[in-house]
Design a protein around this motif. Structure first.
Motif, PDB file in Angstrom:
ATOM      1  N   ALA A  94       0.827  -1.218   0.000  1.00  0.00           N
ATOM      2  CA  ALA A  94       0.000   0.000   0.000  1.00  0.00           C
ATOM      3  C   ALA A  94       0.857   1.263   0.000  1.00  0.00           C
ATOM      4  O   ALA A  94       0.400   2.324  -0.429  1.00  0.00           O
ATOM      5  CB  ALA A  94      -0.923  -0.005   1.213  1.00  0.00           C
ATOM      6  N   ARG A  95       2.099   1.160   0.460  1.00  0.00           N
ATOM      7  CA  ARG A  95       2.983   2.326   0.496  1.00  0.00           C
ATOM      8  C   ARG A  95       3.205   2.900  -0.892  1.00  0.00           C
ATOM      9  O   ARG A  95       3.402   4.112  -1.059  1.00  0.00           O
ATOM     10  CB  ARG A  95       4.315   1.932   1.136  1.00  0.00           C
ATOM     11  CG  ARG A  95       5.374   3.012   1.114  1.00  0.00           C
ATOM     12  CD  ARG A  95       6.659   2.542   1.789  1.00  0.00           C
ATOM     13  NE  ARG A  95       6.522   2.490   3.232  1.00  0.00           N
ATOM     14  CZ  ARG A  95       7.517   2.193   4.070  1.00  0.00           C
ATOM     15  NH1 ARG A  95       8.724   1.905   3.589  1.00  0.00           N
ATOM     16  NH2 ARG A  95       7.325   2.173   5.374  1.00  0.00           N
ATOM     17  N   TYR A  96       3.152   2.058  -1.911  1.00  0.00           N
ATOM     18  CA  TYR A  96       3.450   2.496  -3.280  1.00  0.00           C
ATOM     19  C   TYR A  96       2.192   2.905  -4.037  1.00  0.00           C
ATOM     20  O   TYR A  96       2.286   3.489  -5.114  1.00  0.00           O
ATOM     21  CB  TYR A  96       4.198   1.380  -4.026  1.00  0.00           C
ATOM     22  CG  TYR A  96       5.256   0.746  -3.158  1.00  0.00           C
ATOM     23  CD1 TYR A  96       6.336   1.482  -2.684  1.00  0.00           C
ATOM     24  CD2 TYR A  96       5.155  -0.586  -2.766  1.00  0.00           C
ATOM     25  CE1 TYR A  96       7.287   0.914  -1.850  1.00  0.00           C
ATOM     26  CE2 TYR A  96       6.108  -1.171  -1.933  1.00  0.00           C
ATOM     27  CZ  TYR A  96       7.160  -0.415  -1.474  1.00  0.00           C
ATOM     28  OH  TYR A  96       8.086  -0.985  -0.643  1.00  0.00           O
ATOM     29  N   ASP A  97       1.028   2.583  -3.496  1.00  0.00           N
ATOM     30  CA  ASP A  97      -0.274   3.023  -4.018  1.00  0.00           C
ATOM     31  C   ASP A  97      -0.354   2.889  -5.542  1.00  0.00           C
ATOM     32  O   ASP A  97      -0.478   3.874  -6.273  1.00  0.00           O
ATOM     33  CB  ASP A  97      -0.554   4.464  -3.591  1.00  0.00           C
ATOM     34  CG  ASP A  97      -2.056   4.761  -3.528  1.00  0.00           C
ATOM     35  OD1 ASP A  97      -2.829   3.966  -4.122  1.00  0.00           O
ATOM     36  OD2 ASP A  97      -2.442   5.753  -2.896  1.00  0.00           O
ATOM     37  N   LYS A 100      -3.433   4.411  -7.259  1.00  0.00           N
ATOM     38  CA  LYS A 100      -3.378   5.863  -7.463  1.00  0.00           C
ATOM     39  C   LYS A 100      -2.522   6.198  -8.674  1.00  0.00           C
ATOM     40  O   LYS A 100      -2.885   7.071  -9.486  1.00  0.00           O
ATOM     41  CB  LYS A 100      -2.818   6.540  -6.219  1.00  0.00           C
ATOM     42  CG  LYS A 100      -2.731   8.059  -6.349  1.00  0.00           C
ATOM     43  CD  LYS A 100      -2.162   8.687  -5.081  1.00  0.00           C
ATOM     44  CE  LYS A 100      -2.041  10.202  -5.242  1.00  0.00           C
ATOM     45  NZ  LYS A 100      -1.480  10.837  -4.018  1.00  0.00           N
TER      46      LYS A 100
END
Length: 537
Positions: A94-97, A100
């Motif tokens: 999720a850190r790299y999304d 998005k």
């Protein structure tokens, strides 16, 4: 090319021109500067990161991700795939999304939009590269006793390397290229599959199972050992010799007393599920990233929860001995760090650490000036002082003396110590307290590492510089005098903490989290977004 709007202020145009390196751009000519909206967006959004700004300046703010060439498309695809699969490495996906990033790419309609996406992709790449190479966490912020200095690659070099390489291979090779890291990744996938299948079956609800036992508990033990791969398929209904051998193999792989009896601690370890084991493996992968560096063709490896010290030559363990590490209380746990072993001292004196002097020995001297008679009390010049004085007038703050134990067989350091000078005052040494080495959990020292076979350890080190290392060492020992022996080639020492690791055959081993450090690291990884499933579809 896209013209800058003439409605922008002169100062804004001047700053942007400086960022883009436009020669001869003056106030009077600001309105006439021709700068693309793409480059403007790259310059503005990349300006907050020095490395990104530096990289794009070197290539006149041209993009490496967002063009329509096959090369650009290949980079985008390789990066997005690597980010989606970051969970394979136990990283926080999720850190790299990725979602998005995909939305930004899909909605980009103008050159300026593409410029913003360009920098967003570069930021995601650099974050992933840092995480997969050197860890998602900063170790000392999670556990203060981890003193390790993590090596980080130069971000400009990382982006430049990507630009000139085949992207899929380049991204793949960012991770540690050690045998251990690859083996841990493999074991992680196996444990994930086991967990998805429901684990290794029912736990064993017994206090003790030994040779000859029968009943439901024996069947549960048999089934669990088979599921974990320690016992071949069997219809045995009693605890037979084959099951005893399987229990011994399990005990060996988990650092337990090897007696072939499924007792309290052995059964507790057998009943631990794959999810808990998976956490240990993910933490071990993070720890492997923290030590992603050249460890030395020859090096010494001390694994705290394994209670061993090893000499490693060209990736192969050439010597191994049991160790005793710091006790799990107060300031005694052994810290984690790397340094260079420069010498050994044969027949060493023990210069008692100040903390032990004032916290342990001074209270005894206050009660009885003849306490701890085997330890000398010395002044600042090293001269022995008389005990015929009132020690009760001293406190921990004003005690003016040091304490020293001369060389002897009963010396706290034994007959040899191995020095890699460091600010933590940690070293390896012999000990007269040999009985502790028979225990499976050996956390008893003040922080230093005691060795069960210190003489053989010395011979292994001296073999590189002495024709007859044993005779050389014993000759120094027989003098009874303190003798320093320098290592002609200093040897790296790595004090690590691994509760999950693989052996020479690639088999997974586990050890107890003696200091509770891995639990703290897992909690931090989970808070950062790491999941046990770990792979984003």
């Amino acid at each position: 090319m896209f013209n800058l709007s003439t409605s922008r202020s002169t100062s804004r145009a001047f700053v942007l021109a400086l960022a883009l390196g436009i020669a001869g751009f003056g106030v009077s000519g600001a309105a006439h500067a021709q700068v693309t909206a793409f480059k403007q967006a790259v310059a503005e959004t990349g300006a907050e990161d020095d490395a990104i700004a530096s990289f794009y300046r070197t290539q006149n703010f041209e993009g490496i991700w967002t063009g329509d060439t096959e090369e650009h498309r290949a980079r985008r695809a390789a990066l997005l795939q690597a980010l989606r699969m970051a969970g394979h490495h136990g990283l926080p996906v999720a850190r790299y999304d990725v979602a998005k990033l995909e939305r930004q790419m899909a909605s980009a309609r103008s050159p300026r939009d593409r410029g913003v996406v360009e920098v967003a992709l570069t930021k995601a790449f650099l974050q992933y590269a840092r995480d997969v190479q050197s860890g998602a966490l900063t170790p000392g912020r999670v556990v203060s006793a981890i003193k390790r200095e993590v090596t980080y690659a130069d971000p400009v070099a990382l982006i430049s390397g990507l630009k000139t390489s085949e992207p899929t291979a380049y991204l793949r090779d960012l991770a540690p290229r050690t045998i251990e890291y690859s083996a841990l990744m493999k074991q992680k996938l196996i444990l994930q599959e086991v967990a998805q299948r429901g684990g290794w079956g029912p736990t064993v609800n017994a206090e003790k199972i030994a040779l000859g036992a029968t009943g439901a508990d024996v069947l549960a033990l048999r089934n669990r050992l088979m599921a974990m791969g320690y016992l071949r398929r069997s219809n045995a209904r009693s605890f037979d010799a084959e099951m005893k051998t399987a229990v011994e193999a399990f005990q060996r792989a988990h650092g337990l007393e090897i007696d072939g009896v499924a007792g309290g601690e052995t059964l507790r370890q057998i009943n631990i599920g794959p999810e808990a084991r998976l956490k240990s493996v993910i933490v071990a992968m993070e720890r492997e990233r923290w030590l992603n560096r050249d460890r030395g063709q020859r090096h010494i490896l001390v694994n705290i929860p394994d209670f061993t010290a090893k000499v490693v030559d060209d990736g192969r363990v050439t010597f191994e001995t049991r160790s005793v590490v710091g006790a799990n209380r107060e300031d005694r746990p052994t810290p984690e760090f790397s340094d260079m072993m420069s010498h050994m001292v044969i027949n060493p004196s023990w210069y008692v650490p100040r903390s032990i002097v004032v916290n342990e020995y001074l209270p005894a001297l206050r009660r009885n000036p003849n306490a701890v008679r085997h330890i000398q009390i010395t002044d600042r010049r090293g001269r022995v002082v008389s005990r015929n004085q009132n020690f009760s007038r001293f406190t921990a703050r004003n005690f003016p003396y040091s304490m020293r134990q001369p060389p002897s067989k009963s010396n706290a350091l034994g007959l040899v110590k191995f020095m890699f000078p460091n600010k933590y005052n940690i070293y390896l040494h012999d000990t007269p307290a040999k009985s502790l080495f028979s225990r499976d959990v050996r956390a008893f020292s003040h922080g230093c590492i005691r060795l069960n076979d210190p003489f053989d350890f010395a011979y292994a080190l001296l073999a590189k510089q002495e024709a007859d290392p044993k005779a050389f060492f014993q000759g120094k020992l027989r003098t009874g005098s303190e003798s320093r022996v320098n290592l002609k080639a200093p040897v790296p020492v790595h004090i690590i903490y691994r509760t999950a690791f693989t052996d020479a055959r690639g088999n997974l081993n586990f050890r107890r989290d003696v200091y509770g450090r891995d639990a703290l690291i897992w909690n931090a990884l989970q808070k950062a977004g790491v999941e046990l499933g770990g792979v984003q579809g």
